[in-house]
Design a protein around this motif. Structure first.
Motif, PDB file in Angstrom:
ATOM      1  N   THR A  73      15.293  12.706   2.517  1.00 30.97           N
ATOM      2  CA  THR A  73      14.056  12.233   1.888  1.00 30.97           C
ATOM      3  C   THR A  73      13.423  13.353   1.073  1.00 30.97           C
ATOM      4  OG1 THR A  73      12.622  12.868   3.730  1.00 30.97           O
ATOM      5  CG2 THR A  73      13.606  10.649   3.819  1.00 30.97           C
ATOM      6  N   GLN A  74      12.519  12.981   0.196  1.00 26.26           N
ATOM      7  CA  GLN A  74      11.804  13.973  -0.607  1.00 26.26           C
ATOM      8  C   GLN A  74      11.059  14.949   0.300  1.00 26.26           C
ATOM      9  OE1 GLN A  74      11.715  14.249  -4.182  1.00 26.26           O
ATOM     10  NE2 GLN A  74      10.978  16.240  -3.528  1.00 26.26           N
ATOM     11  N   GLN A  75      10.449  14.429   1.372  1.00 27.41           N
ATOM     12  CA  GLN A  75       9.719  15.295   2.306  1.00 27.41           C
ATOM     13  C   GLN A  75      10.667  16.301   2.961  1.00 27.41           C
ATOM     14  OE1 GLN A  75       7.566  13.255   5.402  1.00 27.41           O
ATOM     15  NE2 GLN A  75       6.969  15.151   6.403  1.00 27.41           N
ATOM     16  N   GLN A  76      11.854  15.863   3.365  1.00 27.71           N
ATOM     17  CA  GLN A  76      12.825  16.758   3.986  1.00 27.71           C
ATOM     18  C   GLN A  76      13.303  17.818   2.995  1.00 27.71           C
ATOM     19  OE1 GLN A  76      15.333  13.524   5.177  1.00 27.71           O
ATOM     20  NE2 GLN A  76      14.660  13.623   7.309  1.00 27.71           N
ATOM     21  N   LEU A  77      13.498  17.414   1.737  1.00 28.38           N
ATOM     22  CA  LEU A  77      13.898  18.366   0.706  1.00 28.38           C
ATOM     23  C   LEU A  77      12.797  19.401   0.496  1.00 28.38           C
ATOM     24  CD1 LEU A  77      15.707  17.624  -2.560  1.00 28.38           C
ATOM     25  CD2 LEU A  77      13.657  18.991  -2.617  1.00 28.38           C
ATOM     26  N   ASP A  78      11.546  18.946   0.407  1.00 31.47           N
ATOM     27  CA  ASP A  78      10.414  19.858   0.214  1.00 31.47           C
ATOM     28  C   ASP A  78      10.295  20.843   1.377  1.00 31.47           C
ATOM     29  OD1 ASP A  78       9.840  18.560  -2.169  1.00 31.47           O
ATOM     30  OD2 ASP A  78       8.230  17.340  -1.308  1.00 31.47           O
ATOM     31  N   GLU A  79      10.466  20.351   2.613  1.00 29.79           N
ATOM     32  CA  GLU A  79      10.385  21.223   3.794  1.00 29.79           C
ATOM     33  C   GLU A  79      11.522  22.249   3.791  1.00 29.79           C
ATOM     34  OE1 GLU A  79      10.304  18.479   7.059  1.00 29.79           O
ATOM     35  OE2 GLU A  79       8.243  17.876   6.636  1.00 29.79           O
ATOM     36  N   TYR A  80      12.716  21.834   3.383  1.00 28.02           N
ATOM     37  CA  TYR A  80      13.868  22.737   3.287  1.00 28.02           C
ATOM     38  C   TYR A  80      13.567  23.861   2.295  1.00 28.02           C
ATOM     39  CZ  TYR A  80      18.581  24.341   2.064  1.00 28.02           C
ATOM     40  OH  TYR A  80      19.694  25.112   1.813  1.00 28.02           O
ATOM     41  N   LEU A  81      13.031  23.506   1.132  1.00 30.86           N
ATOM     42  CA  LEU A  81      12.708  24.517   0.135  1.00 30.86           C
ATOM     43  C   LEU A  81      11.618  25.456   0.635  1.00 30.86           C
ATOM     44  CD1 LEU A  81      12.766  22.397  -3.147  1.00 30.86           C
ATOM     45  CD2 LEU A  81      14.486  24.023  -2.338  1.00 30.86           C
ATOM     46  N   SER A 124       0.811  -1.216   0.000  1.00 29.94           N
ATOM     47  CA  SER A 124       0.000   0.000   0.000  1.00 29.94           C
ATOM     48  C   SER A 124       0.842   1.262   0.000  1.00 29.94           C
ATOM     49  CB  SER A 124      -0.932   0.011   1.208  1.00 29.94           C
ATOM     50  OG  SER A 124      -0.174   0.074   2.398  1.00 29.94           O
ATOM     51  N   GLN A 125       2.115   1.166   0.276  1.00 32.16           N
ATOM     52  CA  GLN A 125       2.971   2.351   0.320  1.00 32.16           C
ATOM     53  C   GLN A 125       3.993   2.287  -0.799  1.00 32.16           C
ATOM     54  OE1 GLN A 125       4.800   2.633   4.127  1.00 32.16           O
ATOM     55  NE2 GLN A 125       2.884   2.859   5.219  1.00 32.16           N
ATOM     56  N   SER A 126       4.231   3.432  -1.415  1.00 28.21           N
ATOM     57  CA  SER A 126       5.265   3.478  -2.433  1.00 28.21           C
ATOM     58  C   SER A 126       6.597   3.744  -1.733  1.00 28.21           C
ATOM     59  CB  SER A 126       4.955   4.583  -3.434  1.00 28.21           C
ATOM     60  OG  SER A 126       4.867   5.825  -2.786  1.00 28.21           O
ATOM     61  N   PRO A 127       7.701   3.372  -2.367  1.00 24.59           N
ATOM     62  CA  PRO A 127       8.999   3.588  -1.736  1.00 24.59           C
ATOM     63  C   PRO A 127       9.273   5.080  -1.532  1.00 24.59           C
ATOM     64  CG  PRO A 127       9.222   2.491  -3.877  1.00 24.59           C
ATOM     65  CD  PRO A 127       7.777   2.740  -3.641  1.00 24.59           C
ATOM     66  N   VAL A 128      10.000   5.398  -0.489  1.00 23.75           N
ATOM     67  CA  VAL A 128      10.344   6.787  -0.185  1.00 23.75           C
ATOM     68  C   VAL A 128      11.514   7.198  -1.056  1.00 23.75           C
ATOM     69  CG1 VAL A 128      11.184   8.337   1.617  1.00 23.75           C
ATOM     70  CG2 VAL A 128       9.532   6.556   2.186  1.00 23.75           C
ATOM     71  N   LYS A 129      11.384   8.320  -1.755  1.00 26.06           N
ATOM     72  CA  LYS A 129      12.466   8.847  -2.579  1.00 26.06           C
ATOM     73  C   LYS A 129      13.502   9.475  -1.651  1.00 26.06           C
ATOM     74  CE  LYS A 129      14.690  10.631  -6.094  1.00 26.06           C
ATOM     75  NZ  LYS A 129      15.785   9.886  -6.633  1.00 26.06           N
TER      76      LYS A 129
END
Length: 92
Positions: free
Chosen positions: A61-69, A17-22
């Motif tokens: 992680t993609q989430q950490q990158l998005d939060e940084y931006l 049910s979960q896709s891999p974390v980028k």
């Protein structure tokens, strides 16, 4: 019936049910964001970007990158709003 199906390989259940974390290495992060490797490492060491440490590896992680931006986002300048504030005598 649940939509969270589990697949088994080698006796280990894996949720489908979960896709891999980028994730990004520090070099990939630097290239993606458009900063130098040195600047990326400086951001890591100064803890301006969250990261995951797996042994000696550092991953973002993609989430950490998005939060940084998002934290480094500079809002667009609204000239009309700024002019109205000046005319009203407000500097906030």
């Amino acid at each position: 019936m649940s939509s969270h199906r589990k697949e088994f390989s080698n006796g280990i259940a894996h949720s489908t049910s979960q896709s891999p974390v980028k994730t990004y290495t520090v070099d990939e992060f630097a290239q993606t964001v458009g900063i130098s490797r040195t600047k990326a490492w400086k951001e890591i060491h100064q803890r301006r970007i969250a990261y995951v440490r797996l042994g000696r590896r550092i991953l973002i992680t993609q989430q950490q990158l998005d939060e940084y931006l998002k934290r480094n986002e500079v809002p667009a300048f609204d000239a009309k709003s700024a002019a109205n504030k000046i005319l009203r005598g407000s500097t906030k």
